[in-house]
Design an enzyme around this catalytic site. Structure first.
Site, PDB file in Angstrom:
ATOM      1  N   ASP A 122      19.065  -3.271 -14.354  1.00 57.85           N
ATOM      2  CA  ASP A 122      19.557  -3.080 -12.998  1.00 57.85           C
ATOM      3  C   ASP A 122      18.408  -3.494 -12.071  1.00 57.85           C
ATOM      4  OD1 ASP A 122      20.966  -2.530 -10.729  1.00 57.85           O
ATOM      5  OD2 ASP A 122      21.575  -0.508 -11.315  1.00 57.85           O
TER       6      ASP A 122
HETATM    7  C1  BGC Z   1      23.195  -1.699  -8.430  1.00 56.39           C
HETATM    8  C2  BGC Z   1      23.876  -2.650  -9.409  1.00 56.39           C
HETATM    9  C3  BGC Z   1      23.972  -4.014  -8.787  1.00 56.39           C
HETATM   10  C4  BGC Z   1      22.586  -4.502  -8.446  1.00 56.39           C
HETATM   11  C5  BGC Z   1      22.548  -5.882  -7.818  1.00 56.39           C
HETATM   12  C6  BGC Z   1      21.895  -2.254  -7.873  1.00 56.39           C
HETATM   13  O1  BGC Z   1      21.561  -1.569  -6.702  1.00 56.39           O
HETATM   14  O2  BGC Z   1      22.957  -0.472  -9.067  1.00 56.39           O
HETATM   15  O3  BGC Z   1      25.146  -2.165  -9.754  1.00 56.39           O
HETATM   16  O4  BGC Z   1      24.646  -4.896  -9.631  1.00 56.39           O
HETATM   17  O5  BGC Z   1      21.996  -3.610  -7.509  1.00 56.39           O
HETATM   18  O6  BGC Z   1      23.011  -5.860  -6.512  1.00 56.39           O
END
Ligand code: BGC
Length: 709
Positions: free
Chosen positions: A239
């Protein structure tokens, strides 16, 4: 469906051998917010990621979260994960994925960051709207179909967040104590089937810790379970900001380090890893493995060499996709209560209509966090109802409560690694005035017997990434307004647009309740069709609606929403597994959903055929409208010698029946699947010697019973 083949792996190995260490390092960390570096000399392109589960996110700059503000990134906005689960229709989950995959490819993406498969452990989790269900089987079935749909378009799905990202509070650090049994039975199964059954090409490591280890550096989750036990040979991406320690993540099976900051070269798998390899602290072979995973996925997606010419092109913001979003929305709306048959409303018998509530005149695609969508359009309930009923009904609208419009800060993600404060604004005075106006109108409409529809609920100030809700109550003093409306007219049609259950203290007075979720770009139109009977609702709850938060096992037995540490002490007794076992009354049970017709169940026959168990029964539509039933199969395991939930979902189907039609319905599943449980004594999966089988319309409305053993 695209899968990784031996040929893909061979190709990946050959290419890796030709690369310099610097080139390899470039492929395993962000060179921009949403892509890795290319290796032009070897014909290797960037790997382009993008959010998210409900549509393809708008373009940001490579090195800045600010949106590009163009018009070519306007897309279709699909119903949220909870809405898709609520259809209990894998064919529609597949269509959701198919639309998303085509849109992602159309927008030039390689990996779409979804579906969001975390289990809804508490009604308060800020990202519940993205998540599907409190139940692992429903999540897995709908998640698998969604993934298969996405990957038809030579785009990789990225089930997230592995694992147990079921709260937002302190999401980067929180350490979750979870028993192996709860992991195996509740929190991991949807990820297992995503990679083993649906063939997901990528998976995202979660921010949080599980049992003391960050998910993105957990040998147990990444190596032991994902890579070795499940045989996953695709790409694991962190993530954004999930990798914190170069060495700890380098030695486990996570491949790509993405982050929210702009110092790309200094990402943990950037310069720090390069230097550690050069210094001999980390073996280059570990880097090679990661690069090979990335390249194998690229090859499977036809991103390399001449294969590119045969790669699907995709398309987005099309009328065809828009129509699909409507099909899905139509089956996700849940009719929770219709005691006086107020619904469906008769269009020809109504001359005027009062609509009350800020959510009637509101769209939701522009909020929620990384799931934000720049939709080509979104039909609000007010828009949908006006558009559907046309010019012969005089519609009056009153805001009723004050909910300031959400404007997600363009660069919120820059600060998203910080915990945030409560945002709710106290606008009591304005709220009182709006309420008084609405109640005065309601009195007038009720006096002449004209219908009143309330549309309230939550919005993405509450169902929101990086925050959990503080309580289960409706915000903006809606309870007082609803209470007032019900005193005036108990048949007020109460519609809720929200991603998580709310307490309904006024519910004994209410005859008619509809649950609408965040239902995509055609949401308001699907709602209008449902309220006026053009669509017979067939959505069923993918989660229990408890009476009050204090009843919820995560919040009462376990801990939830704390910083630092939370204890999943409720173990496997999540949602209905707890309420049913402990006889705790609920507001609406898991699986519940009414329609404008009724179904009779009869003649259950249970047969064991080879390794399969087959249930046949008769289903009859006893009403006057065509409708869709959702027969659900629950088991009560017997003879395990260990504590077990009273009921566990093991299968379901969705059946369309004409009025009066009687049909034989079959639910079939492998015997092992019906009887399997995680034995704490054995520290392994085991089979129960016997089980009672129940078929019903919800976990609280079981109609047939049988047995195997
Ligand atoms: C989130 C993810 C997301 C990623 C990219 C993170 O803040 O938890 O679900 O895909 O950012 O935007």
């Amino acid at each position: 469906m695209t899968m990784i083949s031996e040929a893909n792996k061979r190709k990946a190995r050959e290419l890796t051998q030709q690369m310099t260490l610097e080139e390899k390092i470039g492929m395993i960390h962000g060179a921009a917010l949403f892509h890795t570096a290319a290796v032009p000399r070897l014909g290797i392109p960037e790997m382009v990621f993008d959010d998210g589960p409900m549509g393809v996110r708008a373009d940001t700059y490579d090195d800045n979260w600010a949106p590009r503000h163009n018009t070519r990134d306007e897309v279709c906005y699909l119903p949220s994960g909870s809405a898709v689960a609520s259809t209990w229709n894998p064919a529609l989950a597949f269509e959701t994925g198919r639309v998303l995959g085509e849109e992602a490819r159309g927008r030039g993406k390689d990996v779409i960051l979804g579906p969001s498969l975390n289990i809804k452990r508490s009604p308060l989790c800020g990202r519940n709207f993205e998540y599907m269900s409190e139940d692992p089987v429903l999540t897995a079935v709908q998640g698998d179909a969604y993934i298969e749909g996405v990957q038809l378009s030579d785009v990789a799905a990225c089930p997230k967040h592995y694992a147990a990202n079921s709260q937002e509070t302190d999401r980067l650090e929180v350490d979750e104590t979870i028993s192996e049994r709860a992991l195996r039975e509740i929190y991991l199964p949807a990820f297992r089937s995503a990679v083993q059954d649906a063939g997901a090409l990528t998976i995202m490591g979660a921010y949080n810790k599980v049992n003391g280890r960050q998910c993105c550096e957990s040998p147990m989750l990444l190596d032991g379970i994902l890579r070795r036990e499940w045989g996953f040979d695709g790409l694991v991406v962190s993530d954004w900001g999930g990798i914190k320690d170069t060495a700890k993540s380098a030695v486990v099976g996570i491949d790509v380090d993405m982050n929210v900051t702009y110092d790309f070269d200094d990402y943990r798998f950037g310069r720090p890893l390069l230097e550690a390899v050069k210094a001999g602290e980390i073996a280059e072979s570990l880097v090679d493995e990661k690069v090979e995973h990335v390249l194998a996925v690229m090859d499977a997606l036809k991103m390399l060499d001449d294969a590119r010419k045969g790669r699907k092109a995709g398309s987005y913001a099309t009328i065809g996709h828009t129509a699909k979003t409507l099909d899905i929305a139509r089956e996700s709306i849940v009719l929770l209560r219709n005691d006086h048959d107020v619904l469906p409303l008769d269009r020809s018998a109504i001359s005027r209509l009062l609509i009350v509530g800020a959510n009637a005149d509101r769209i939701h695609s522009l909020g929620g966090g990384s799931a934000v969508i720049k939709a080509i359009h979104e039909i609000s309930p007010l828009n949908g109802i006006n558009g559907f009923v046309g010019g012969n009904i005089d519609i009056t609208y009153a805001e009723g409560y004050y909910a300031p419009q959400v404007n997600q800060n363009d660069t919120w993600q820059e600060d998203s690694l910080e915990n945030a404060a409560d945002k709710s604004a106290d606008e009591a005075e304005r709220a009182r005035r709006l309420r008084d106006e609405a109640l005065a109108l309601a009195r007038d409409f009720a006096a002449s017997g004209d219908p009143i529809i309330f549309v309230g609920g939550l919005n993405h100030d509450h169902d929101l990434e990086a925050y959990d809700r503080k309580g289960m109550g409706l915000p903006y003093d809606q309870d007082a307004l609803i209470d007032g409306l019900l005193d005036i007219d108990p048949d007020t049609v109460l519609v809720f647009v929200a991603g998580s259950p709310v307490e309904m203290p006024w519910q004994p007075k209410a005859s008619t309740i509809v649950w609408n979720w965040y239902n995509g770009m055609e949401s308001g139109f699907a709602l209008a069709e449902t309220l006026f009977g053009a669509v017979n609702p067939s959505g069923h709850l993918p989660e229990t609606f408890p009476v009050r938060l204090a009843d919820c096992p995560a919040n009462s037995i376990g801990t939830f929403g704390l910083e630092g540490h939370v204890d999943y002490a409720e173990d496997i007794y999540v949602g209905y597994r707890y309420y049913q076992t402990k006889d705790v009354p609920v507001l609406f049970p898991f699986g519940h959903g009414l329609g404008y017709t009724t179904f009779d169940y009869g003649d259950l026959q249970v047969r064991a055929i080879d390794d399969m168990i087959r249930l046949d029964f008769h289903l009859t539509n006893t009403g006057e409208r065509a409708g869709k039933a959702v027969p659900q199969l629950y088991v009560t395991l017997e003879g395990t010698g260990e504590d077990r939930p009273a009921l566990e979902l093991r299968g379901f189907t969705k059946v369309a029946l004409e009025p009066g039609e009687r049909r034989q319905v079959t639910i079939e599943l492998p015997r092992d699947e019906a009887l399997r449980y995680w034995s704490t004594k054995a520290g392994a999966f085991a089979l129960a010697p016997a089980a009672r089988l129940h078929v019903g319309e919800s976990v609280g409305d079981l109609r047939l019973e049988g047995r195997i053993g």
